[in-house]
Write a protein that holds these residues in place. Structure first.
Motif, short mmCIF file in Angstrom:
data_model
loop_
_atom_site.label_atom_id
_atom_site.label_comp_id
_atom_site.label_asym_id
_atom_site.label_seq_id
_atom_site.Cartn_x
_atom_site.Cartn_y
_atom_site.Cartn_z
N GLU A 4 28.87 49.98 34.51
CA GLU A 4 30.00 49.13 34.46
C GLU A 4 31.03 49.51 33.37
O GLU A 4 32.28 49.65 33.65
CB GLU A 4 29.43 47.80 34.08
CG GLU A 4 28.77 46.85 35.40
CD GLU A 4 28.22 45.76 34.94
OE1 GLU A 4 28.31 45.30 34.03
OE2 GLU A 4 27.71 45.17 35.83
N VAL A 5 30.38 50.00 32.39
CA VAL A 5 31.09 50.40 31.14
C VAL A 5 31.91 51.90 31.59
O VAL A 5 33.29 51.77 31.46
CB VAL A 5 30.31 50.90 29.94
CG1 VAL A 5 31.07 51.54 28.85
CG2 VAL A 5 29.73 49.44 29.38
N ALA A 6 31.30 52.69 32.44
CA ALA A 6 31.81 53.74 32.94
C ALA A 6 33.19 53.50 33.77
O ALA A 6 34.19 54.17 33.61
CB ALA A 6 31.13 54.86 33.39
N GLU A 7 32.55 52.51 34.64
CA GLU A 7 33.75 52.12 35.73
C GLU A 7 35.07 51.47 35.01
O GLU A 7 36.18 51.83 35.29
CB GLU A 7 33.14 50.91 36.48
CG GLU A 7 32.04 51.83 37.65
CD GLU A 7 31.42 50.82 38.48
OE1 GLU A 7 31.71 49.55 38.33
OE2 GLU A 7 30.66 51.12 39.49
N GLN A 8 34.71 50.81 34.08
CA GLN A 8 35.93 50.07 33.29
C GLN A 8 36.70 50.90 32.45
O GLN A 8 38.02 50.94 32.58
CB GLN A 8 35.31 49.24 32.26
CG GLN A 8 34.68 47.77 32.65
CD GLN A 8 35.49 46.99 33.34
OE1 GLN A 8 36.54 46.89 33.20
NE2 GLN A 8 35.07 46.43 34.67
N MET A 23 37.04 54.33 33.69
CA MET A 23 37.67 55.05 34.41
C MET A 23 38.91 54.18 34.85
O MET A 23 40.16 54.74 34.98
CB MET A 23 36.87 55.20 35.66
CG MET A 23 35.76 56.30 35.54
SD MET A 23 34.81 56.49 36.80
CE MET A 23 35.93 56.99 38.13
N VAL A 24 38.83 53.00 35.14
CA VAL A 24 39.93 51.90 35.47
C VAL A 24 41.01 51.94 34.42
O VAL A 24 42.18 52.09 34.47
CB VAL A 24 39.45 50.50 35.66
CG1 VAL A 24 40.66 49.56 35.97
CG2 VAL A 24 38.55 50.61 37.10
N LEU A 25 40.44 52.09 33.03
CA LEU A 25 41.44 51.86 32.07
C LEU A 25 42.08 53.36 31.88
O LEU A 25 43.08 53.42 31.60
CB LEU A 25 40.60 51.65 30.58
CG LEU A 25 41.43 51.70 29.33
CD1 LEU A 25 42.41 50.62 29.33
CD2 LEU A 25 40.40 51.57 28.00
N ALA A 26 41.36 54.36 32.12
CA ALA A 26 42.27 55.72 31.94
C ALA A 26 43.10 55.82 33.23
O ALA A 26 44.14 56.23 32.78
CB ALA A 26 40.93 56.82 32.21
N ARG A 27 42.83 55.22 34.41
CA ARG A 27 43.59 55.23 35.53
C ARG A 27 45.08 54.64 35.25
O ARG A 27 45.91 55.01 35.63
CB ARG A 27 42.94 54.73 36.82
CG ARG A 27 43.73 55.13 37.99
CD ARG A 27 42.81 54.49 39.41
NE ARG A 27 41.66 55.19 39.47
CZ ARG A 27 40.74 54.67 39.20
NH1 ARG A 27 40.43 53.65 38.82
NH2 ARG A 27 39.28 55.42 39.52
N ARG A 28 44.64 53.43 34.72
CA ARG A 28 45.78 52.60 34.33
C ARG A 28 46.60 53.31 33.06
O ARG A 28 47.94 53.13 33.17
CB ARG A 28 45.31 51.17 33.63
CG ARG A 28 44.64 50.25 34.73
CD ARG A 28 44.42 48.97 34.19
NE ARG A 28 43.86 48.30 35.29
CZ ARG A 28 43.27 46.90 35.18
NH1 ARG A 28 43.42 46.34 33.52
NH2 ARG A 28 42.66 46.22 35.92
N GLU A 29 46.02 53.97 32.23
CA GLU A 29 46.80 54.72 31.13
C GLU A 29 47.47 55.87 31.79
O GLU A 29 48.60 55.96 31.42
CB GLU A 29 45.88 55.16 30.13
CG GLU A 29 45.32 54.07 29.38
CD GLU A 29 44.40 54.71 28.16
OE1 GLU A 29 43.93 55.87 28.25
OE2 GLU A 29 43.91 53.85 27.29
N ALA A 30 47.06 56.38 32.67
CA ALA A 30 47.65 57.58 33.34
C ALA A 30 48.97 57.11 34.22
O ALA A 30 49.90 57.76 34.32
CB ALA A 30 46.65 58.50 34.36
N ASP A 31 48.39 55.95 34.77
CA ASP A 31 49.65 55.30 35.74
C ASP A 31 50.97 54.89 34.63
O ASP A 31 51.94 55.00 35.01
CB ASP A 31 49.30 54.14 36.38
CG ASP A 31 48.16 54.44 37.76
OD1 ASP A 31 48.03 55.90 37.87
OD2 ASP A 31 47.46 53.48 37.82
N ILE A 32 50.39 54.42 33.60
CA ILE A 32 51.39 53.97 32.57
C ILE A 32 52.28 55.20 32.13
O ILE A 32 53.61 55.11 32.23
CB ILE A 32 50.81 53.31 31.36
CG1 ILE A 32 50.24 51.69 32.13
CG2 ILE A 32 51.82 52.98 30.28
CD1 ILE A 32 49.47 51.04 31.10
#
Length: 348
Positions: free
Chosen positions: A240-244, A246-255
């Protein structure tokens, strides 16, 4: 001097010498209340009316010639009516304690007489009928004595010849047979019940073992799950931490992509706007220049035309000159209107 006598409830007071007599007995009978007795002239005696008991044991012979030892118990007393009391007083007053000795042989004789006219089977099966017959036959004799037999029971019958035993043998054998059958049926039923109980017990033990095995397997499963719960929980938490992350990294990349896109687009839009503004300015300037050149040429043409018209008008008559003047004025107005409307139309 008088003496006052009161008899007990189970006694009768007999007063002789009294002139007051209810019956022709020669004495007065008093029961239930007291009475005065005149000494020297009257004599008072007490007669007990209490219940008495006597046992009768006789060797009797039945109508079949079977010897039986019969033991009976009789309960008797003196009757409560004055006639019975008077009859008993004449016979038993001096010997009240010997009434059993007198009444007993009389009842014994009637017992032997009745037993002699019946069979052993009747004595056994119709005992109450036998006792009633004895009381019935002895009633007249007992009444003459003032005695009333309240109860008579045959308590015991002994058979010295073994007839009763032999009589009972078939019944005893049948009863024994029924008893053996009953015992056999009971044993069979007990065996059947034991077998059913054993089967039920075996089935219960089998079900118990199955349930115990199921409980044990379930317990082992729970223990295994409990043992694996810690690592599974940690792995699940790490996942769950890794998924979170990854989601955070994806959001940062999107930003970042959005920011980069915004910056590049803003710069491109600014450059494009700048170029478009320069182009529009150059276009407007060229347009203004063309409009100015066109206006100059129109103005020059008009001026030349006006000059030519002026020269021609000077050589024309006055009327023609007026018409020509009006014509030139109208043309001038039309020209001014067209010059004013033309730039507005091009600008739009």
């Amino acid at each position: 001097m008088f003496f006052w006598y009161v008899p007990a409830p189970d006694e009768a007071l007999l007063i002789s010498g009294s002139k007051r007599q209810r019956l022709d007995t020669g004495f007065r009978i008093v029961t239930g209340h007291g009475s005065f007795v005149l000494p020297m002239k009257q004599k008072a005696r007490i007669l007990s009316l209490a219940l008495r008991e006597i046992e009768i044991a006789e060797d009797c012979i039945t109508s079949q010639g079977i010897h039986l030892n019969v033991r009976a118990v009789a309960a008797f007393k003196i009757g409560n009516d004055p006639a019975s009391i008077a009859d008993a007083a004449r016979r038993f007053l001096p010997a009240q304690n010997r009434m059993e000795e007198i009444v007993g042989p009389m009842l014994a004789g009637h017992l032997r007489s009745i037993i002699g006219g019946v069979t052993v089977e009747q004595i056994i099966t119709e005992r109450d009928k036998v006792t009633q017959e004895i009381k019935k036959r002895s009633r007249a004799e007992m009444e003459r004595l003032g005695i009333v037999v309240d109860a008579l029971e045959l308590q015991e019958i002994e058979d010295t010849s073994g007839y009763i035993g032999n009589l009972a043998a078939p019944h005893a054998a049948a009863v024994a047979k029924q008893a053996r059958i009953a015992r056999a049926n009971a044993d069979l039923e007990a065996s059947e019940r034991e077998r059913e109980v054993a089967e039920l017990k075996a089935q219960y033990e089998r079900d118990l073992e199955i349930k115990r095995a199921g409980y044990l397997a379930e317990t082992e499963k729970v223990k295994a799950e409990a043992a694996q719960a810690g690592p599974l929980t940690e792995a699940r938490a790490s996942q769950e931490v890794a998924e979170q992350q990854m989601v955070l990294a994806r959001r940062e990349a999107d930003i970042a992509a959005l920011r980069l896109d915004a910056e590049v687009r803003q710069a491109a839009d600014a450059e494009a706007y700048k170029r478009r503004a320069h182009a529009e300015a150059d276009r407007d300037q060229a347009k203004f220049a063309a409009d100015a050149e066109a206006y100059r040429m129109i103005t020059v043409a008009r001026a030349e035309t006006q000059a030519a018209k002026t020269n021609a008008a000077s050589a024309m008559p006055a009327e023609d000159q007026d018409q020509g003047r009006r014509l030139r004025l109208r043309q001038r107005r039309v020209g001014e209107v067209s010059v004013i409307e033309q730039p507005a139309t091009r600008r739009g």
